[in-house]
Design an enzyme around this catalytic site. Structure first.
Site, PDB file in Angstrom:
ATOM      1  N   HIS A 122      -1.951 -33.303  18.427  1.00  0.00           N
ATOM      2  CA  HIS A 122      -1.032 -34.172  18.873  1.00  0.00           C
ATOM      3  C   HIS A 122       0.083 -33.242  19.177  1.00  0.00           C
ATOM      4  O   HIS A 122       1.456 -33.592  19.167  1.00  0.00           O
ATOM      5  CB  HIS A 122      -0.333 -34.943  17.742  1.00  0.00           C
ATOM      6  N   LYS A 160       9.891  -0.057  13.583  1.00  0.00           N
ATOM      7  CA  LYS A 160      10.385   0.264  12.073  1.00  0.00           C
ATOM      8  C   LYS A 160      11.491   1.248  12.169  1.00  0.00           C
ATOM      9  O   LYS A 160      12.690   1.245  11.609  1.00  0.00           O
ATOM     10  CB  LYS A 160       9.386   0.761  11.358  1.00  0.00           C
ATOM     11  N   LYS A 175       0.716  -1.243  -0.106  1.00  0.00           N
ATOM     12  CA  LYS A 175      -0.100   0.065  -0.018  1.00  0.00           C
ATOM     13  C   LYS A 175       0.795   1.181   0.102  1.00  0.00           C
ATOM     14  O   LYS A 175       0.834   2.254  -0.580  1.00  0.00           O
ATOM     15  CB  LYS A 175      -0.705  -0.178   1.146  1.00  0.00           C
ATOM     16  N   GLY A 193      -4.842  -2.535   5.262  1.00  0.00           N
ATOM     17  CA  GLY A 193      -4.083  -3.595   4.672  1.00  0.00           C
ATOM     18  C   GLY A 193      -4.615  -5.178   5.091  1.00  0.00           C
ATOM     19  O   GLY A 193      -4.832  -5.946   4.280  1.00  0.00           O
ATOM     20  N   ARG A 194      -5.083  -5.114   6.285  1.00  0.00           N
ATOM     21  CA  ARG A 194      -5.639  -6.438   6.839  1.00  0.00           C
ATOM     22  C   ARG A 194      -6.967  -6.612   6.149  1.00  0.00           C
ATOM     23  O   ARG A 194      -7.264  -7.783   6.544  1.00  0.00           O
ATOM     24  CB  ARG A 194      -5.399  -6.326   8.330  1.00  0.00           C
ATOM     25  N   GLU A 250      -3.693  -6.966  15.153  1.00  0.00           N
ATOM     26  CA  GLU A 250      -3.468  -5.639  14.752  1.00  0.00           C
ATOM     27  C   GLU A 250      -4.423  -4.585  14.857  1.00  0.00           C
ATOM     28  O   GLU A 250      -4.349  -3.303  14.972  1.00  0.00           O
ATOM     29  CB  GLU A 250      -2.855  -5.655  13.240  1.00  0.00           C
ATOM     30  N   GLU A 295      10.841  -4.832   3.777  1.00  0.00           N
ATOM     31  CA  GLU A 295      10.860  -6.124   3.394  1.00  0.00           C
ATOM     32  C   GLU A 295      10.510  -6.140   2.005  1.00  0.00           C
ATOM     33  O   GLU A 295      11.073  -7.029   1.287  1.00  0.00           O
ATOM     34  CB  GLU A 295       9.892  -7.096   4.313  1.00  0.00           C
TER      35      GLU A 295
END
Ligand code: F6P
Length: 463
Positions: free
Chosen positions: A355, A452, A189, A238-239, A324, A195
């Site tokens: 398990h 950041k 965005k 974004g999410r 978030e 990254e």
């Protein structure tokens, strides 16, 4: 609209008082004393069924929680969300992800973008110029499309994802690929995320020539030199963006027809959310039960257990969506809250989870409310799921399993694009409702910034 503290609502102290009477309650007794419980505490909507009969609550609890939602002004807030009002108060923006899946009622720019996506996807899938499609993005620019591709992808195209700044991630996504037949979709965005930009630069160094971009910061995407730039809008977080062009890699993996079904499923859930009364409204119920467990019964974590290999990435997706959004200690006005808000969300695919950590779910010192996701079309998975929910709820005669450990079950008739759309929209609206109850702005994420800034400083040699 109500932006006061929830503790000032009449129903808040009533719920606190009411919670005392539930501390020693036993689910076994509740079922024994009320034969209708397994029918009464079930709600249906938009093709999904939500069974919350194994929660530690009763009819009075539900009434008080519904009163709380009304006092918090949920209907008004819901209308504001759905009509695109700027309810993201800190960023002065709408949170209008529902407009991305509103069919012919979507804004023209959404319809145009969907049209463009359709053209691109059908070309990419039919021409076979690209053997590999790699999505470069992180957070909301990765988790949603990755989940969709993993859940519903077919064998037409090899679609991969790289999200980490660790070069191994991109390295793995490129194993066996050739630069001339690989398309990169750089999804960001802001188009400044470290990254994603590092991976895009690495892809260039690798020799890649074909880059598309999905961005809100079009200037940066142009500077980068993408041949196609699809928009993201600042009124979509974004999410909450998998429904937009952010879903392009997913649409390449599953085909555009299925992507449209995914949107249609989300829309069905929106219409249910918009119209159902609070006590029959799936996302509202889910949210209120979560508030009950977190703020009144003191449960600090919440597990999501999809009994479906196709949904193995759902917990990771929901971690960003929920934590978030509602992992916040100050309210809309910046005042520190005096109650617990968003719990830690965790989970994994069942049956493998049985398990692994189910030992703690059954016999650990902490109680973890669980959401089981049941795909009704697989008997073996459903039987295992039901066994776990019953063991948690009813325990064992010899007392080894204490029981009275709460869970809910979300039933999907089958795993397809439409139901996945319904499921993700269900959790989105759940998160929104919880934000309204807790007086949080669920649509910003100020808590990710400090790290950041510090990482940049450390990298540039600062202390
Ligand atoms: O740092 C958090 C965050 O901003 C998320 O909210 C977002 O989904 C992710 O980073 C990726 O951001 P972008 O799409 O701008 O690269």
């Amino acid at each position: 609209m109500n932006t006061t503290s929830p503790v000032d609502c009449k129903s808040w102290p009533q719920l606190q008082h009411h919670a005392e009477s539930w501390r020693e309650a036993r689910l076994k007794d509740l079922f024994a004393n009320d034969v209708a419980r397994s029918i009464q505490f079930v709600a249906e909507g938009a093709g999904l069924r939500y069974d919350y009969s194994r929660q530690l609550m009763g009819a009075i609890t539900l009434r008080l929680l519904a009163n709380l939602a009304t006092e918090r002004g949920l209907p008004e807030w819901r209308d504001a969300l759905l009509s695109g009002e700027p309810i993201n108060s800190s960023e002065k923006r709408a949170a209008w992800h529902t407009a991305l899946r509103a069919g012919k009622d979507s804004p023209p720019e959404v319809l145009q973008t969907l049209d463009r996506m359709k053209g691109l996807v059908s070309r990419i899938r039919s021409e076979k110029k690209f053997k590999r499609v790699v999505n470069l993005g992180t957070g909301g620019s990765d988790l949603g499309p990755r989940l969709l591709a993993d859940a519903l992808g077919d064998s037409t195209l090899d679609v991969r994802f790289a999200a980490s700044v660790d070069p191994h991630d991109l390295g793995r996504a490129l194993e066996g690929a050739e630069p001339q037949s690989t398309l990169f979709i750089v999804v960001s965005k802001t188009f400044t995320t470290q990254e994603t930009m590092a991976n895009a630069a690495a892809a260039r160094r690798w020799g890649a020539k074909a880059f598309y971009a999905v961005a809100s910061n079009v200037e940066e995407a142009k500077k980068f030199g993408a041949s196609e730039i699809l928009p993201m809008w600042d009124w979509v977080g974004g999410r909450f963006s998998v429904w937009s062009a952010v879903g392009l890699a997913a649409a390449c993996a599953i085909g555009f027809e299925k992507f449209e079904q995914f949107l249609a499923g989300g829309r069905e859930l929106d219409l249910h959310f918009a119209s159902a009364g609070i006590e029959k409204n799936l996302p509202a119920l889910m949210a209120l039960i979560g508030v009950w467990n977190t703020s009144f019964l003191g449960r600090a974590t919440h597990a999501v257990l999809p009994y479906s290999n196709a949904l193995r990435l759902l917990p990771a997706y929901l971690q960003q969506l929920e934590m978030e959004s509602n992992g916040k200690r100050v309210d809309r006005a910046g005042n520190e809250v005096t109650y617990s808000t968003g719990p830690v969300l965790w989970g994994a695919e069942g049956t493998p989870s049985q398990h692994s950590f189910h030992q703690l779910l059954h016999q650990g010192t902490g109680v973890v409310p669980c959401d089981f996701i049941d795909i009704a079309s697989n008997d073996v998975l459903s039987a295992n799921l039901r066994a776990q929910a019953d063991a948690l709820a009813f325990g064992s005669e010899d007392g080894q399993y204490p029981g009275s450990r709460p869970s809910s079950i979300v039933f999907l008739e089958k795993l397809d694009a439409r139901n996945l759309g319904r499921l993700l929209a269900l959790y989105e609206h759940k998160v929104f409702v919880q934000g309204i109850i807790w007086n949080l702005n669920s649509f910003d994420q100020p808590g990710v910034e400090l790290g950041k800034v510090l990482a940049k400083k450390i990298l540039s040699g600062g202390k």
